[in-house]
Design an enzyme around this catalytic site. Structure first.
Site, PDB file in Angstrom:
ATOM      1  N   TYR A 141       0.816  -1.213   0.000  1.00 14.06           N
ATOM      2  CA  TYR A 141       0.000   0.000   0.000  1.00 14.06           C
ATOM      3  C   TYR A 141       0.851   1.265   0.000  1.00 14.06           C
ATOM      4  O   TYR A 141       0.402   2.310  -0.447  1.00 14.06           O
ATOM      5  CB  TYR A 141      -0.908   0.034   1.239  1.00 14.06           C
ATOM      6  CG  TYR A 141      -2.150  -0.810   1.128  1.00 14.06           C
ATOM      7  CD1 TYR A 141      -2.076  -2.183   0.939  1.00 14.06           C
ATOM      8  CD2 TYR A 141      -3.410  -0.225   1.233  1.00 14.06           C
ATOM      9  CE1 TYR A 141      -3.222  -2.947   0.851  1.00 14.06           C
ATOM     10  CE2 TYR A 141      -4.567  -0.989   1.144  1.00 14.06           C
ATOM     11  CZ  TYR A 141      -4.463  -2.347   0.957  1.00 14.06           C
ATOM     12  OH  TYR A 141      -5.602  -3.098   0.872  1.00 14.06           O
ATOM     13  N   LYS A 191       4.145 -15.333   3.015  1.00 17.22           N
ATOM     14  CA  LYS A 191       4.365 -16.093   1.777  1.00 17.22           C
ATOM     15  C   LYS A 191       5.874 -16.281   1.665  1.00 17.22           C
ATOM     16  O   LYS A 191       6.525 -15.872   0.697  1.00 17.22           O
ATOM     17  CB  LYS A 191       3.768 -15.320   0.582  1.00 17.22           C
ATOM     18  CG  LYS A 191       3.788 -16.073  -0.733  1.00 17.22           C
ATOM     19  CD  LYS A 191       2.802 -17.237  -0.815  1.00 17.22           C
ATOM     20  CE  LYS A 191       2.962 -17.977  -2.128  1.00 17.22           C
ATOM     21  NZ  LYS A 191       2.194 -19.240  -2.184  1.00 17.22           N
ATOM     22  N   ASP A 223      -1.764 -18.677   1.234  1.00 19.01           N
ATOM     23  CA  ASP A 223      -2.720 -19.476   0.456  1.00 19.01           C
ATOM     24  C   ASP A 223      -3.359 -20.553   1.335  1.00 19.01           C
ATOM     25  O   ASP A 223      -4.563 -20.794   1.288  1.00 19.01           O
ATOM     26  CB  ASP A 223      -2.075 -20.057  -0.820  1.00 19.01           C
ATOM     27  CG  ASP A 223      -0.662 -20.586  -0.623  1.00 19.01           C
ATOM     28  OD1 ASP A 223      -0.131 -20.483   0.502  1.00 19.01           O
ATOM     29  OD2 ASP A 223      -0.087 -21.119  -1.592  1.00 19.01           O
ATOM     30  N   ASP A 247      -5.925  -7.430   4.379  1.00 15.78           N
ATOM     31  CA  ASP A 247      -7.094  -6.861   3.691  1.00 15.78           C
ATOM     32  C   ASP A 247      -7.930  -7.976   3.083  1.00 15.78           C
ATOM     33  O   ASP A 247      -9.148  -8.034   3.258  1.00 15.78           O
ATOM     34  CB  ASP A 247      -6.625  -5.884   2.600  1.00 15.78           C
ATOM     35  CG  ASP A 247      -7.789  -5.310   1.819  1.00 15.78           C
ATOM     36  OD1 ASP A 247      -8.773  -4.886   2.455  1.00 15.78           O
ATOM     37  OD2 ASP A 247      -7.729  -5.302   0.570  1.00 15.78           O
ATOM     38  N   ASP A 251     -11.826  -9.792   4.567  1.00 17.47           N
ATOM     39  CA  ASP A 251     -13.084  -9.871   3.806  1.00 17.47           C
ATOM     40  C   ASP A 251     -13.563 -11.315   3.774  1.00 17.47           C
ATOM     41  O   ASP A 251     -14.748 -11.598   3.925  1.00 17.47           O
ATOM     42  CB  ASP A 251     -12.893  -9.369   2.361  1.00 17.47           C
ATOM     43  CG  ASP A 251     -13.269  -7.901   2.202  1.00 17.47           C
ATOM     44  OD1 ASP A 251     -13.058  -7.131   3.161  1.00 17.47           O
ATOM     45  OD2 ASP A 251     -13.769  -7.529   1.126  1.00 17.47           O
TER      46      ASP A 251
HETATM   47  C1  IPM Z   1     -10.290  -1.908   4.151  1.00 13.21           C
HETATM   48  C2  IPM Z   1     -10.561  -1.355   2.778  1.00 13.21           C
HETATM   49  C3  IPM Z   1      -9.457  -0.366   2.422  1.00 13.21           C
HETATM   50  C4  IPM Z   1      -8.148  -1.138   2.412  1.00 13.21           C
HETATM   51  C5  IPM Z   1      -9.667   0.377   1.105  1.00 13.21           C
HETATM   52  C6  IPM Z   1     -10.972   1.140   1.099  1.00 13.21           C
HETATM   53  C7  IPM Z   1      -8.523   1.290   0.786  1.00 13.21           C
HETATM   54  O1  IPM Z   1     -10.689  -2.372   1.852  1.00 13.21           O
HETATM   55  O2  IPM Z   1     -10.216  -1.130   5.112  1.00 13.21           O
HETATM   56  O3  IPM Z   1     -10.171  -3.129   4.268  1.00 13.21           O
HETATM   57  O4  IPM Z   1      -7.794  -1.766   1.411  1.00 13.21           O
HETATM   58  O5  IPM Z   1      -7.435  -1.092   3.429  1.00 13.21           O
HETATM   59 MG    MG Z   2     -10.655  -4.297   2.686  1.00 16.18          MG
END
Ligand code: IPM
Ligand code: MG
Length: 352
Positions: A141, A191, A223, A247, A251
């Site tokens: 990032y 990794k 993975d 990240d 999710d």
């Molecule tokens: C999160 C989001 C952010 C990230 C985006 C919106 C930049 O996906 O907080 O997980 O990738 O960190």
């Molecule tokens: Mg995210």
């Protein structure tokens, strides 16, 4: 006690969910005799529209001087032009970097009453209680160089995955400290079979593991970890990993909890103040309808009370009220129910 809180409602459903979390905090203030002073600022797409910048210097300065920052969400189709010179997400990343919040705590618990809301088999979900510690201010990032150019007659794009030893060390130490208050198990995800940055990550994890023999350390390739999160999530306790892996894995982990709308996060720095935000995005498809799930933001406010203000009893009172509300069968649309954002919050407040 008195605390100054900067609110960054942001875009999409952000303002709707932040409004409800503020209502909950106001109940806490009156019940437990605290004073919370709220200052609202623009960040993200709304700030691009008003000031031509996703995060102004003034807003960053206000966030730095606050006792904590509560954020909704940023982004939306309006600001998605790949050629734009500023993007809502840039503001969020600059805020994280500017505040120095290197550790993002994302707890993933499965409420027994929501087991059927997840596509996973119920027996996989029993007892799931994971804390993902995501490194937040390094890696792909932020690494340099980054950008586009032309090389040998070809268009090229570069991102850099870079970690310094101290960046790995501080987030790893925090993960071990947090594990001591839990099941004393750390899964360090990397990794290392491919990436040099991961080999440094693993080397430092191993060293800190040796310094903390009361905590069990396991290394796992990313993975494998992505598969394990679905096949055996109940075996995981604290999962610590670099920015991008964290990240993606969080999710994925949100699927365990039944809805992304449920999950809070706390981003911590060396100082007491922190940045608190739900892990969901701005959900432009439902923005303005008043149907977003406010729980991720309300639980983020609880994490703020715990981590930045050291108000454990108050934090637990919010978490218990959310638990009881879910147990009672209250559901917003993301969980297949009829309640609005406001009604869900009313149900939580009535149980506080
Ligand atoms: C999160 C989001 C952010 C990230 C985006 C919106 C930049 O996906 O907080 O997980 O990738 O960190
Ligand atoms: Mg995210």
């Amino acid at each position: 006690m008195n605390f100054n809180i900067t609110l960054l409602p942001g875009d999409g459903i952000g303002p709707e969910v932040v409004t409800e979390a503020v209502r909950v905090l106001e109940i806490i203030a009156s019940k437990y005799n605290h004073a919370f002073a709220f200052a609202e600022r623009l960040m993200g797409g709304c700030s691009i529209d008003k000031f031509g910048s996703s995060l102004t210097d003034e807003t960053l300065a206000d966030c730095k001087s606050a006792d904590a920052v509560l954020l909704g969400a940023v982004g939306g189709p309006k600001w998605d032009d790949p050629a734009a010179k500023d993007r809502p997400e840039r503001g969020l990343l600059a805020l994280r970097k500017g505040l120095g919040v290197f550790a993002n705590l994302r707890p993933v618990k499965v409420h027994p009453a929501l087991i059927d809301s997840s596509p996973l088999k119920p027996e996989k979900l029993e007892g799931v209680d994971i804390l993902v510690v995501r490194e937040l201010t390094g890696g792909l990032y932020f690494g340099w160089p980054k950008g586009r150019d032309f090389k040998d007659g070809r268009e090229r794009a570069v991102d850099t995955l870079e970690y310094y030893d101290y960046e790995v060390k501080r987030v790893m130490e925090l993960a071990f400290t947090l594990a001591k208050g839990r099941k004393k198990k750390v899964t360090s995800v990397d990794k290392a079979n491919v990436l040099e940055s991961s080999r440094l990550w693993r080397q430092i994890a191993t060293k800190i593991g040796k310094e903390n023999p009361d905590v069990e350390l396991e290394h796992m390739l990313v993975d494998t970890a992505s598969m394990r999160l679905i096949t055996g999530p109940a075996w995981m306790d604290v999962v610590v990993t670099e920015n991008m892996f964290g990240d993606i894995l969080t999710d994925e982990a949100s699927v365990l909890a039944g809805s992304m709308g449920m999950l809070p996060s706390a981003s911590l720095s060396e100082s007491a103040s922190g940045l608190y935000e739900p892990i969901h995005g701005s959900a432009p498809d439902i923005a303005g309808k008043g149907i977003a799930n406010p729980i991720g933001t309300i639980l983020s406010a609880a994490m703020m009370l715990r981590h930045s203000f050291k108000l454990e009893v108050e934090a637990a009172s919010i978490e218990n009220a959310v638990d009881a509300t879910i147990t009672a069968g209250c559901r917003t649309a993301d969980l297949g129910g009829p309640l609005s954002t406001r009604q869900m919050t009313d149900e939580i407040i009535s149980r506080m």
